[in-house]
Design a protein around this motif. Structure first.
Motif, PDB file in Angstrom:
ATOM      1  N   ILE A 101       0.834  -1.193   0.000  1.00  0.00           N
ATOM      2  CA  ILE A 101       0.000   0.000   0.000  1.00  0.00           C
ATOM      3  C   ILE A 101       0.872   1.249   0.000  1.00  0.00           C
ATOM      4  O   ILE A 101       2.041   1.214   0.396  1.00  0.00           O
ATOM      5  N   ALA A 102       0.288   2.359  -0.442  1.00  0.00           N
ATOM      6  CA  ALA A 102       0.971   3.650  -0.413  1.00  0.00           C
ATOM      7  C   ALA A 102      -0.077   4.734  -0.230  1.00  0.00           C
ATOM      8  O   ALA A 102      -1.180   4.642  -0.780  1.00  0.00           O
ATOM      9  N   ALA A 103       0.259   5.768   0.551  1.00  0.00           N
ATOM     10  CA  ALA A 103      -0.681   6.855   0.835  1.00  0.00           C
ATOM     11  C   ALA A 103      -0.081   8.188   0.413  1.00  0.00           C
ATOM     12  O   ALA A 103       1.044   8.513   0.801  1.00  0.00           O
ATOM     13  N   GLY A 104      -0.835   8.947  -0.379  1.00  0.00           N
ATOM     14  CA  GLY A 104      -0.383  10.251  -0.834  1.00  0.00           C
ATOM     15  C   GLY A 104      -1.129  11.374  -0.143  1.00  0.00           C
ATOM     16  O   GLY A 104      -1.617  11.221   0.980  1.00  0.00           O
ATOM     17  N   GLY A 105      -1.242  12.505  -0.838  1.00  0.00           N
ATOM     18  CA  GLY A 105      -1.921  13.646  -0.254  1.00  0.00           C
ATOM     19  C   GLY A 105      -3.414  13.432  -0.119  1.00  0.00           C
ATOM     20  O   GLY A 105      -3.967  13.460   0.988  1.00  0.00           O
ATOM     21  N   THR A 106      -4.096  13.185  -1.244  1.00  0.00           N
ATOM     22  CA  THR A 106      -5.536  12.962  -1.239  1.00  0.00           C
ATOM     23  C   THR A 106      -5.899  11.659  -1.954  1.00  0.00           C
ATOM     24  O   THR A 106      -6.991  11.516  -2.486  1.00  0.00           O
ATOM     25  N   PHE A 107      -4.974  10.727  -1.974  1.00  0.00           N
ATOM     26  CA  PHE A 107      -5.230   9.467  -2.677  1.00  0.00           C
ATOM     27  C   PHE A 107      -4.479   8.325  -2.006  1.00  0.00           C
ATOM     28  O   PHE A 107      -3.574   8.525  -1.193  1.00  0.00           O
ATOM     29  N   SER A 108      -4.893   7.115  -2.362  1.00  0.00           N
ATOM     30  CA  SER A 108      -4.256   5.906  -1.860  1.00  0.00           C
ATOM     31  C   SER A 108      -4.015   4.950  -3.018  1.00  0.00           C
ATOM     32  O   SER A 108      -4.723   4.976  -4.026  1.00  0.00           O
ATOM     33  N   LEU A 109      -3.016   4.086  -2.848  1.00  0.00           N
ATOM     34  CA  LEU A 109      -2.698   3.075  -3.842  1.00  0.00           C
ATOM     35  C   LEU A 109      -2.568   1.718  -3.166  1.00  0.00           C
ATOM     36  O   LEU A 109      -2.150   1.623  -2.015  1.00  0.00           O
ATOM     37  N   ALA A 110      -2.928   0.692  -3.901  1.00  0.00           N
ATOM     38  CA  ALA A 110      -2.743  -0.674  -3.431  1.00  0.00           C
ATOM     39  C   ALA A 110      -2.113  -1.486  -4.552  1.00  0.00           C
ATOM     40  O   ALA A 110      -2.454  -1.301  -5.730  1.00  0.00           O
ATOM     41  N   LEU A 111      -1.192  -2.359  -4.186  1.00  0.00           N
ATOM     42  CA  LEU A 111      -0.563  -3.261  -5.147  1.00  0.00           C
ATOM     43  C   LEU A 111      -1.065  -4.666  -4.869  1.00  0.00           C
ATOM     44  O   LEU A 111      -0.913  -5.190  -3.765  1.00  0.00           O
ATOM     45  N   LYS A 112      -1.685  -5.251  -5.864  1.00  0.00           N
ATOM     46  CA  LYS A 112      -2.244  -6.587  -5.719  1.00  0.00           C
ATOM     47  C   LYS A 112      -1.152  -7.654  -5.870  1.00  0.00           C
ATOM     48  O   LYS A 112      -0.082  -7.407  -6.423  1.00  0.00           O
ATOM     49  N   THR A 113      -1.443  -8.841  -5.369  1.00  0.00           N
ATOM     50  CA  THR A 113      -0.485  -9.931  -5.481  1.00  0.00           C
ATOM     51  C   THR A 113      -0.243 -10.333  -6.933  1.00  0.00           C
ATOM     52  O   THR A 113       0.774 -10.953  -7.240  1.00  0.00           O
ATOM     53  N   ASN A 114      -1.158  -9.968  -7.828  1.00  0.00           N
ATOM     54  CA  ASN A 114      -0.961 -10.259  -9.253  1.00  0.00           C
ATOM     55  C   ASN A 114      -0.204  -9.154  -9.972  1.00  0.00           C
ATOM     56  O   ASN A 114      -0.087  -9.165 -11.196  1.00  0.00           O
ATOM     57  N   GLY A 115       0.308  -8.161  -9.204  1.00  0.00           N
ATOM     58  CA  GLY A 115       1.114  -7.101  -9.791  1.00  0.00           C
ATOM     59  C   GLY A 115       0.340  -5.937 -10.344  1.00  0.00           C
ATOM     60  O   GLY A 115       0.907  -5.064 -11.022  1.00  0.00           O
ATOM     61  N   ALA A 116      -0.968  -5.853 -10.066  1.00  0.00           N
ATOM     62  CA  ALA A 116      -1.798  -4.758 -10.553  1.00  0.00           C
ATOM     63  C   ALA A 116      -1.892  -3.644  -9.510  1.00  0.00           C
ATOM     64  O   ALA A 116      -1.902  -3.904  -8.305  1.00  0.00           O
ATOM     65  N   VAL A 117      -1.996  -2.402  -9.986  1.00  0.00           N
ATOM     66  CA  VAL A 117      -2.100  -1.239  -9.109  1.00  0.00           C
ATOM     67  C   VAL A 117      -3.536  -0.721  -9.094  1.00  0.00           C
ATOM     68  O   VAL A 117      -4.149  -0.535 -10.152  1.00  0.00           O
TER      69      VAL A 117
END
Length: 277
Positions: free
Chosen positions: A66-82
């Motif tokens: 996972i990653a957290a920015g200013g007003t957004f978040s990201l997740a990296l799946k085990t299949n390599g997708a964002v």
């Protein structure tokens, strides 16, 4: 057990959701929100504005990072997708090329970076050129970090910064990578206006001098296992599982509470709050 302290106006430090009070695998700290992974599911707490609280179904299972920015978040799946959610181009314009094969994700204030096939993919706000990836970083990149208006890469033990021009008064010499960070570096971190590198167990810092953010204390010059950079403060996780914090303490983010004084296994730094497992 995820723990938080510092700026807490939106509940981004505490309370941690009861669903992730134990067995958390990872944490991330944004400006006013926090993320955790437990049993492959992404969880969030803190600000509910900008759609941050609405963890998409795709990020509720099979999440590896996972990653957290200013007003957004990201997740990296085990299949390599964002997967992205929240507000801004970094949340809504995740490149189509990032549906597989991604090894790492990081989030800046308004841009995201991904490491895929050894090269950097960047998206989101490019106001300062923080998404203009140099050709030299299309392969053999080992690590990435994203700051407020700049991006950092680690390749062959050397740190490279791209983004805000060195002549911009807001750059705070972030492009002036110290000579000692040109070899032997093993990890990097980026704050709003400063960056960190880990070399031989010691921290190297450069960028803004505000709040002594780049004034590395003696305790962080050896025996360091991991680093994290917030707005104008920094964290170092020692090999004995204790913490060192320095820089801006306006919100108490560099005063390590007793409950995080030992046994720490992971760290994260947001705009004004800190997290630890």
């Amino acid at each position: 057990h995820p723990l938080g302290w510092g700026l807490n106006g939106d509940g981004q430090a505490a309370p941690v959701p009861t669903n992730v009070m134990d067995d958390a695998a990872a944490i991330a700290a944004g400006h006013y929100h926090s993320l955790a992974i437990k049993d492959g599911r992404g969880w969030t707490w803190g600000s509910s504005s900008n759609g941050l609280a609405a963890v998409p179904a795709a990020a509720q299972s099979g999440v590896a990072a996972i990653a957290a920015g200013g007003t957004f978040s990201l997740a990296l799946k085990t299949n390599g997708a964002v997967i992205g959610w929240g507000r801004g181009m970094a949340a809504t314009n995740v490149p189509a090329t990032l549906t597989n094969g991604v090894a790492k994700i990081v989030a800046g204030e308004a841009h995201g970076l991904a490491l895929k096939d050894g090269g950097i993919v960047a998206w989101g706000s490019n106001t300062y050129g923080q998404c203009d990836v140099p050709g030299t970083l299309s392969n053999d990149v080992d690590d990435i970090a994203a700051g407020g208006s700049f991006s950092v890469a680690l390749k062959d033990g050397a740190v490279e910064v791209f983004g805000i021009a060195a002549t911009n008064p807001l750059a705070w010499s972030i492009r002036a990578v110290p000579p000692e960070a040109s070899n032997g570096v093993t990890a990097i971190a980026a704050g709003q206006w400063h960056a960190l590198a880990l070399k031989d167990g010691g921290v190297i810092a450069w960028g803004t001098p505000h709040f002594d953010a780049t004034n590395v204390p003696p305790a962080a010059t050896s025996g360091v296992a991991a680093i994290a950079a917030g707005d104008c403060f920094s964290l170092a996780l020692k090999t004995d599982n204790t913490l060192v914090a320095w820089g801006d303490d306006f919100n108490g983010q560099t005063v390590i509470p007793n409950y995080a004084s030992n046994g720490v296994t992971a760290i994260a730094a947001g705009k004004g709050h800190a997290l630890a497992i």
